[in-house]
Design an enzyme around this catalytic site. Structure first.
Site, short mmCIF file in Angstrom:
data_model
loop_
_atom_site.label_atom_id
_atom_site.label_comp_id
_atom_site.label_asym_id
_atom_site.label_seq_id
_atom_site.Cartn_x
_atom_site.Cartn_y
_atom_site.Cartn_z
N TYR A 164 1.01 9.59 12.62
CA TYR A 164 1.56 8.39 13.26
C TYR A 164 2.50 7.68 12.31
O TYR A 164 2.59 8.02 11.12
CB TYR A 164 0.43 7.46 13.72
CG TYR A 164 -0.11 6.56 12.63
CD1 TYR A 164 -0.98 7.04 11.66
CD2 TYR A 164 0.28 5.23 12.57
CE1 TYR A 164 -1.46 6.20 10.66
CE2 TYR A 164 -0.20 4.39 11.57
CZ TYR A 164 -1.06 4.88 10.62
OH TYR A 164 -1.52 4.07 9.63
N ARG A 224 9.82 9.89 7.23
CA ARG A 224 8.42 9.99 6.79
C ARG A 224 7.56 10.60 7.91
O ARG A 224 6.64 11.37 7.63
CB ARG A 224 7.89 8.61 6.38
CG ARG A 224 6.52 8.72 5.72
CD ARG A 224 6.10 7.42 5.06
NE ARG A 224 5.85 6.38 6.04
CZ ARG A 224 5.52 5.13 5.72
NH1 ARG A 224 5.40 4.77 4.45
NH2 ARG A 224 5.31 4.24 6.66
N LYS A 275 0.60 10.50 6.98
CA LYS A 275 0.10 9.37 7.77
C LYS A 275 -0.64 9.97 8.95
O LYS A 275 -0.09 10.18 10.03
CB LYS A 275 1.27 8.48 8.21
CG LYS A 275 1.24 7.11 7.53
CD LYS A 275 2.41 6.28 7.85
CE LYS A 275 2.09 4.96 8.51
NZ LYS A 275 1.05 4.13 7.96
N GLU A 321 -4.93 1.94 -3.06
CA GLU A 321 -4.21 1.14 -2.07
C GLU A 321 -5.18 0.51 -1.09
O GLU A 321 -6.38 0.78 -1.12
CB GLU A 321 -3.20 2.02 -1.32
CG GLU A 321 -3.86 3.13 -0.53
CD GLU A 321 -2.87 4.03 0.20
OE1 GLU A 321 -1.76 3.59 0.51
OE2 GLU A 321 -3.23 5.20 0.46
N LEU A 369 -0.19 6.26 -0.09
CA LEU A 369 0.99 6.43 0.76
C LEU A 369 2.11 5.66 0.07
O LEU A 369 1.94 4.49 -0.29
CB LEU A 369 0.74 5.82 2.15
CG LEU A 369 1.95 5.91 3.08
CD1 LEU A 369 2.12 7.32 3.62
CD2 LEU A 369 1.82 4.93 4.24
N1 PDD Z 1 0.25 1.01 7.37
N2 PDD Z 1 -0.91 2.47 2.70
C1 PDD Z 1 -1.52 2.79 3.87
C2 PDD Z 1 -2.82 3.52 3.84
C3 PDD Z 1 -0.91 2.44 5.08
O1 PDD Z 1 -1.50 2.78 6.24
C4 PDD Z 1 0.34 1.72 5.06
C5 PDD Z 1 1.04 1.34 6.32
C6 PDD Z 1 0.91 1.40 3.82
C7 PDD Z 1 2.23 0.67 3.72
O2 PDD Z 1 3.30 1.45 4.20
P1 PDD Z 1 4.63 0.79 4.78
O3 PDD Z 1 5.11 -0.19 3.78
O4 PDD Z 1 5.57 1.95 4.92
O5 PDD Z 1 4.26 0.14 6.09
C8 PDD Z 1 0.26 1.80 2.66
C9 PDD Z 1 0.84 0.71 8.65
C10 PDD Z 1 1.48 -0.62 8.68
C11 PDD Z 1 -0.22 0.92 9.71
O6 PDD Z 1 -1.21 1.58 9.44
O7 PDD Z 1 -0.02 0.47 10.84
#
Ligand code: PDD
Length: 294
Positions: A31, A50, A149, A182, A206
């Site tokens: 996703y 990505r 993801k 994270e 991630l």
């Molecule tokens: N989540 N780490 C994890 C485990 C995440 O699921 C996310 C993003 C991030 C930050 O990534 P970005 O800056 O590209 O949004 C880091 C999204 C927002 C979600 O799960 O909906």
């Protein structure tokens, strides 16, 4: 509400997926979360690249290209008359008989859900939010790489359950070696000795798109940035802590476990800079997408 399912927009009441979908049976899929500001998908190419990287890492043939996915997002936004939105793109291995073999599924299931973006409470930004360090460790990158993801989100959900029990907004997971990794949906930063610190991708995280932009912004603003392996003790000694993701942008932290922090200059400056990046991007890209609103 309208949903994009496979190849067209349908009313949400008709947006149904089979119980034999391998996303449902095995969490076999990927996703991406996007944010749309004023009709423009922020960092669209980075997010969609990505998504395709996640697909490649699980050997999933998307049966469509980046521009096809972008068009599906715009069509979903238009069907729902949305210009400031949260978009969730989900792609599963698809429908197939029971069994782990991905070749049992002939077509991926492709879904776009778009909702009006709901702002976080302003107090989260002015006062900061509460974090805990979870007992749940982040998946080993050699076992289930956090750079995928993936729909298999139980690792993060177990940490989220810990956060909820502690009345915290987010849980930070350590990696198997005990270094900071994270959050369940975010990347973590802290400032100490005037240096902005954040775990490196090698820690098994991630590599967030917001994280990359914030690192660039920090460097452009003359701040020193250190990516590496850090401990909880180093985080506790920080002068400021903040987390980042696509929906929160730059969110200051007021507490990690029992240790308190003030919303500091760096967090404020980086949030301001991030908002400027968004405004600049939206100005530049406005009108580049399909003219669906005319
Ligand atoms: N989540 N780490 C994890 C485990 C995440 O699921 C996310 C993003 C991030 C930050 O990534 P970005 O800056 O590209 O949004 C880091 C999204 C927002 C979600 O799960 O909906």
């Amino acid at each position: 509400m309208f949903i994009y399912l496979n190849d067209k927009v349908v009313p949400s009441s008709e947006a149904k997926v089979s119980v034999f979908d391998h996303g449902f049976l095995y969490g076999d899929g990927i996703y991406e979360t996007l944010r749309v500001y004023d009709g423009v998908i922020f960092m669209a190419d980075e997010h969609l690249r990505r998504l395709f990287r996640s697909a490649a890492l699980i050997g999933l043939d998307m049966h469509r290209d980046i521009s096809g996915v972008k068009l599906a997002v715009y069509e979903t936004l238009q069907a729902n008359s949305l210009i400031n939105a949260y978009v969730r793109l989900t792609v599963s291995r698809g429908y197939g008989p029971i069994g782990l073999d991905p070749d049992l599924c002939k077509e991926p299931t492709f879904v776009v859900i778009a909702n009006a973006f709901k702002d976080y409470p302003q107090a989260f930004y002015s006062e900061g939010i509460k974090l805990i360090i979870a007992a749940t460790r982040r998946n080993l990158k050699e076992a289930l790489n956090p750079q995928i993801k993936s729909l298999n989100f139980l690792n993060n959900i177990l940490a989220k359950i810990e956060a909820k029990k502690a009345d915290a907004h987010e849980a930070i997971m350590l990696n198997a070696a005990g270094h900071l990794a994270e959050g369940t949906i975010s990347n973590i930063f802290f400032v100490s000795d005037g240096i902005v610190h954040t775990p490196s991708p090698e820690c098994g995280i991630l590599d967030g798109i917001t994280r990359s932009l914030v690192i660039e912004d920090a460097v452009k603003s003359g701040m020193r940035v250190k990516e590496g392996e850090f401990t909880t003790a180093e985080l506790y000694r920080a002068t400021e802590v903040f987390i980042t993701n696509t929906t929160m942008e730059v969110m200051p932290v007021s507490r990690v476990d029992t240790v308190k922090f003030k919303v500091g200059e760096a967090s404020r400056a980086l949030l301001k800079k991030y908002k400027q990046e968004v405004n600049g991007y939206v100005k530049e890209k406005k009108g580049e997408g399909p003219s669906l609103w005319e």
